[in-house]
Design a protein around this motif. Structure first.
Motif, mmCIF file in Angstrom:
data_model
loop_
_atom_site.group_PDB
_atom_site.id
_atom_site.type_symbol
_atom_site.label_atom_id
_atom_site.label_comp_id
_atom_site.label_asym_id
_atom_site.label_seq_id
_atom_site.Cartn_x
_atom_site.Cartn_y
_atom_site.Cartn_z
ATOM 1 N N VAL A 108 0.833 -1.195 0.000
ATOM 2 C CA VAL A 108 0.000 0.000 0.000
ATOM 3 C C VAL A 108 0.870 1.248 0.000
ATOM 4 N N GLU A 109 1.945 1.227 0.744
ATOM 5 C CA GLU A 109 2.807 2.413 0.825
ATOM 6 C C GLU A 109 3.483 2.715 -0.500
ATOM 7 N N ARG A 110 3.766 1.696 -1.271
ATOM 8 C CA ARG A 110 4.349 1.937 -2.592
ATOM 9 C C ARG A 110 3.334 2.588 -3.524
ATOM 10 N N LEU A 111 2.075 2.245 -3.347
ATOM 11 C CA LEU A 111 1.020 2.811 -4.193
ATOM 12 C C LEU A 111 0.603 4.212 -3.757
ATOM 13 N N ARG A 112 0.776 4.509 -2.473
ATOM 14 C CA ARG A 112 0.182 5.710 -1.895
ATOM 15 C C ARG A 112 0.556 7.014 -2.605
#
Length: 277
Positions: free
Chosen positions: A208-212
């Motif tokens: 999720v953090e890579r997408l955020r």
């Protein structure tokens, strides 16, 4: 709140019109039908979907419209016509007789000529769409973003949605020039964007953090009212699954208020595709 999945596919291998997916994509190299999708929709509280083409031929669109005729969860179909063909108008008018036909997707990502959608033959076809009550799904890569900006300027009445956020280079963490190009695109009021396909672009080991950063930028420049959730099922199964992406998308939207979340998860798609609530 009723949710809409604004981007999903069905396919039946062996019908002769679909060479997707290739056999090397073992996770999705089989038939996918409404019976396969219904449990995922029920788990997510999704009641309607937009069924999108996966092969560039008229037979594929006929197949999808036939599925939509029998499947109540399909609220809209995005098909394909050859926008460079002199038969484009008659093909569009024929498909438009089906009440769930809502637009076309020329699959620009697979065409070598980045600018081909601006050719006169294509522009004549796209000029017809607003009068027929149809939309344009742009399956593109970052290289196409300035082209779609030019298209939106030439055809300001044409409703356009960017599939999979134009497939940014998430796996390498590359933000520019994607961010700047999406900002420029967002200034055109006839543009929307789909929150879909991102885990596939992030690849194995996505988080999720890579997408955020990508999602926050989309929310910042387009706003929730011009964003719509899509599963890209079953392609999402290459790197995740329906449930994992649904959970991730909701986490990425966690800080939005109820109205904004409702927009991304349903009302934006309903407005864009003319889906009754």
């Amino acid at each position: 709140m009723s949710h809409i999945d604004a981007h999903q596919h069905y396919w039946t291998l062996g019908l002769g019109h679909n060479d997707w997916p290739p056999s090397e994509f073992a996770a999705i190299h089989r038939d996918f039908t409404p019976e396969d999708l219904r449990p995922h929709l029920a788990a997510a509280g999704i009641t309607k979907t937009v069924l999108v083409q996966a092969a560039p031929n008229l037979a594929e669109t006929e197949f999808l419209l036939d599925v939509a005729e029998r499947e109540g969860t399909v609220a809209a179909v995005v098909g394909w016509v050859d926008v460079w063909s002199p038969t484009a108008r008659s093909d569009l008018e024929r498909f438009k007789r089906h009440p769930k036909f809502r637009g076309i997707r020329p699959m620009l990502q697979g065409l070598e000529d980045t600018f081909c959608i601006l050719q006169p033959e294509a522009m004549r076809t796209l000029e017809m769409l607003p009068g027929l009550g149809l939309r344009f799904d742009a399956l593109i890569q970052p290289r196409h973003l300035p082209v779609i900006t030019a298209l939106a300027d030439r055809l300001p009445d044409l409703p356009i949605v960017i599939d999979h956020a134009a497939k940014p280079f998430i796996a390498t963490g590359t933000l520019e020039p994607w961010c700047a190009d999406m900002t420029a695109l967002s200034r055109r009021s006839n543009l929307c964007v789909k929150l879909s396909g991102l885990v596939t672009e992030a690849g194995n080991g996505w988080t999720v953090e890579r997408l955020r950063p990508y999602v926050l930028h989309l929310l910042d420049v387009f706003g929730p009212e011009r964003m719509m959730f899509g599963s890209d099922w079953p392609v999402v199964d290459l790197d995740a699954n329906y449930e994992k992406w649904w959970i991730a998308a909701n986490e990425l939207l966690r800080d939005l208020d109820e109205s904004a979340r409702s927009a991304v998860l349903g009302t934006s798609a309903a407005r864009f595709y003319g889906i009754d609530s």
